[in-house]
Design an enzyme around this catalytic site. Sequence first.
Site, PDB file in Angstrom:
ATOM      1  N   CYS A 145      19.909 -16.920   3.908  1.00 50.34           N
ATOM      2  CA  CYS A 145      18.803 -15.968   4.071  1.00 50.34           C
ATOM      3  C   CYS A 145      17.463 -16.636   4.401  1.00 50.34           C
ATOM      4  CB  CYS A 145      18.651 -15.140   2.802  1.00 50.34           C
ATOM      5  SG  CYS A 145      18.700 -16.115   1.290  1.00 50.34           S
ATOM      6  N   HIS A 174      11.717 -13.541   1.479  1.00 44.59           N
ATOM      7  CA  HIS A 174      11.402 -14.954   1.702  1.00 44.59           C
ATOM      8  C   HIS A 174      10.309 -15.063   2.772  1.00 44.59           C
ATOM      9  CE1 HIS A 174      14.731 -15.893  -0.739  1.00 44.59           C
ATOM     10  NE2 HIS A 174      15.633 -16.230   0.158  1.00 44.59           N
TER      11      HIS A 174
HETATM   12  N1  NAP Z   1      20.836 -13.059  -2.834  1.00 50.19           N
HETATM   13  C1  NAP Z   1      20.535 -13.314  -1.575  1.00 50.19           C
HETATM   14  O1  NAP Z   1      19.390 -13.171  -1.119  1.00 50.19           O
HETATM   15  C2  NAP Z   1      21.605 -13.800  -0.620  1.00 50.19           C
HETATM   16  C3  NAP Z   1      21.277 -13.971   0.717  1.00 50.19           C
HETATM   17  C4  NAP Z   1      22.254 -14.446   1.619  1.00 50.19           C
HETATM   18  C5  NAP Z   1      23.511 -14.697   1.152  1.00 50.19           C
HETATM   19  N2  NAP Z   1      23.799 -14.526  -0.170  1.00 50.19           N
HETATM   20  C6  NAP Z   1      25.172 -14.787  -0.610  1.00 50.19           C
HETATM   21  O2  NAP Z   1      25.741 -13.535  -0.968  1.00 50.19           O
HETATM   22  C7  NAP Z   1      26.655 -13.702  -2.043  1.00 50.19           C
HETATM   23  C8  NAP Z   1      26.267 -12.770  -3.192  1.00 50.19           C
HETATM   24  O3  NAP Z   1      24.979 -13.096  -3.649  1.00 50.19           O
HETATM   25  P1  NAP Z   1      24.225 -12.206  -4.750  1.00 50.19           P
HETATM   26  O4  NAP Z   1      22.844 -12.688  -4.771  1.00 50.19           O
HETATM   27  O5  NAP Z   1      24.507 -10.755  -4.539  1.00 50.19           O
HETATM   28  O6  NAP Z   1      24.996 -12.673  -6.092  1.00 50.19           O
HETATM   29  P2  NAP Z   1      25.035 -11.942  -7.518  1.00 50.19           P
HETATM   30  O7  NAP Z   1      23.919 -10.974  -7.652  1.00 50.19           O
HETATM   31  O8  NAP Z   1      25.146 -13.030  -8.523  1.00 50.19           O
HETATM   32  O9  NAP Z   1      26.400 -11.101  -7.485  1.00 50.19           O
HETATM   33  C9  NAP Z   1      27.662 -11.742  -7.490  1.00 50.19           C
HETATM   34  C10 NAP Z   1      28.736 -10.703  -7.316  1.00 50.19           C
HETATM   35  O10 NAP Z   1      29.995 -11.385  -7.218  1.00 50.19           O
HETATM   36  C11 NAP Z   1      30.899 -10.801  -8.175  1.00 50.19           C
HETATM   37  N3  NAP Z   1      31.875 -11.794  -8.635  1.00 50.19           N
HETATM   38  C12 NAP Z   1      31.679 -12.881  -9.410  1.00 50.19           C
HETATM   39  N4  NAP Z   1      32.838 -13.549  -9.600  1.00 50.19           N
HETATM   40  C13 NAP Z   1      33.794 -12.857  -8.915  1.00 50.19           C
HETATM   41  C14 NAP Z   1      35.196 -13.021  -8.735  1.00 50.19           C
HETATM   42  N5  NAP Z   1      35.864 -14.039  -9.281  1.00 50.19           N
HETATM   43  N6  NAP Z   1      35.868 -12.114  -7.967  1.00 50.19           N
HETATM   44  C15 NAP Z   1      35.202 -11.068  -7.390  1.00 50.19           C
HETATM   45  N7  NAP Z   1      33.863 -10.857  -7.534  1.00 50.19           N
HETATM   46  C16 NAP Z   1      33.175 -11.742  -8.298  1.00 50.19           C
HETATM   47  C17 NAP Z   1      30.010 -10.303  -9.296  1.00 50.19           C
HETATM   48  O11 NAP Z   1      30.723  -9.335 -10.052  1.00 50.19           O
HETATM   49  P3  NAP Z   1      30.391  -9.009 -11.618  1.00 50.19           P
HETATM   50  O12 NAP Z   1      29.387  -7.891 -11.568  1.00 50.19           O
HETATM   51  O13 NAP Z   1      31.693  -8.584 -12.188  1.00 50.19           O
HETATM   52  O14 NAP Z   1      29.854 -10.271 -12.227  1.00 50.19           O
HETATM   53  C18 NAP Z   1      28.869  -9.707  -8.472  1.00 50.19           C
HETATM   54  O15 NAP Z   1      29.268  -8.452  -7.946  1.00 50.19           O
HETATM   55  C19 NAP Z   1      26.624 -15.195  -2.380  1.00 50.19           C
HETATM   56  O16 NAP Z   1      27.667 -15.840  -1.688  1.00 50.19           O
HETATM   57  C20 NAP Z   1      25.283 -15.650  -1.847  1.00 50.19           C
HETATM   58  O17 NAP Z   1      25.267 -17.018  -1.492  1.00 50.19           O
HETATM   59  C21 NAP Z   1      22.887 -14.074  -1.059  1.00 50.19           C
END
Ligand code: NAP
Length: 344
Positions: A131, A254
Amino acid sequence: MANRSSLRVGVVGATGLVGRILLGILQERRFPVGELRPFSSGRGASAVLWRGRRIPCAAASLEALRACDLAFLVSSDEVSERFGPALAAAGVWTIDDSSAFRLHKDVPLVIPEVNAQALSPRRRLIAGPNCTLTGAAVVGAPLLRAGGLKAVRLASYQAVSGAGRAALEEYHAQARRAAAKAGRSGPLDIPPYPEPKVFPKPIALNLFPQVGSFDRNGDCSEEFKVREELRKIWGARALPISATTVRVPVVRCHSLALWIETRRPLGLPRVRALLRRAPGLKLWEGDYPTPASALETDEVHVGRVRRGALPKELSFWVVSDNLRKGAALNSVQIAELLLKKRWL
Ligand SMILES: NC(=O)c1ccc[n+]([C@@H]2O[C@H](COP(=O)([O-])OP(=O)(O)OC[C@H]3O[C@@H](n4cnc5c(N)ncnc54)[C@H](OP(=O)(O)O)[C@@H]3O)[C@@H](O)[C@H]2O)c1
């Protein structure tokens, strides 16, 4: 090609920060979802709201995901590694927001406004970029076409939500403590916080020049991603790119201070004209964007367009919503392109 009015769409990580925004965007843009299958870690009961109904999340499994036409992976690198290649091999179009496959030579890394041509009907695993660099990629694309790129330098000011839900919770706990103590023990005090668990240092009333872990050269992993992913997206393999990535106590969106040196000279009126008509960009003139003004918007915002210190260097201030264009929206736009091409 699946029946478009009845696409079965899986979202792995549906309860996370990106996952929830993604579900909202699919609804807003009327993406033709016939059946939604939301997945989470399965560590506790969870559900998402979809078209006004509560849908329980299942623990992600290959078996359940294989029945989908399209899968969004918005969870973690490990989960994407587990499911991404297997799903693509099973014929499921898979759009991955993690960093697991972005630099893999057989995986297109796509921002639709910049390099839609990287998509291929044979490559069913597609990555969305980190991002932080999205804004730089979108601003640089028209300059690359018009003047060629010689060098890029940037400093990022990255929001807490870029590191996920746990990071946001850590920030809020510290911010509450800071607010409760504000000005009590002295006007300039930062309160003592419990040892941070997600970030390397306290983030409320603070900032630090570290996003990810450091390598042998002193670069942190985010700086490596910015450099290598930008090179791949722009198709500019040896382009010199310097980055310093900084985490700041902003909740969402960002920002970047960005300097782009072009090969051929481009006058400022031409640069502004290019930016004004570039897809996915909003050029600010007379004022500049901030995280608060970019919040929940789809565009990359660019302002403070001026000359840099070097002869062909341009300077920009860029802001974009890390959860929308930086992740969820970009993934949905990729899926829309697949539909438009009738590959999905
Ligand atoms: N945040 C950003 O700005 C951003 C930007 C670009 C890319 N990303 C990428 O997008 C992805 C998600 O980011 P996020 O910020 O949304 O993370 P997050 O808020 O920490 O959410 C993680 C999600 O993954 C689920 N999860 C965890 N372990 C799992 C498993 N073993 N099997 C299936 N689901 C599982 C969690 O479920 P539970 O609710 O059950 O814990 C939750 O729904 C990451 O790969 C990150 O690098 C994020």
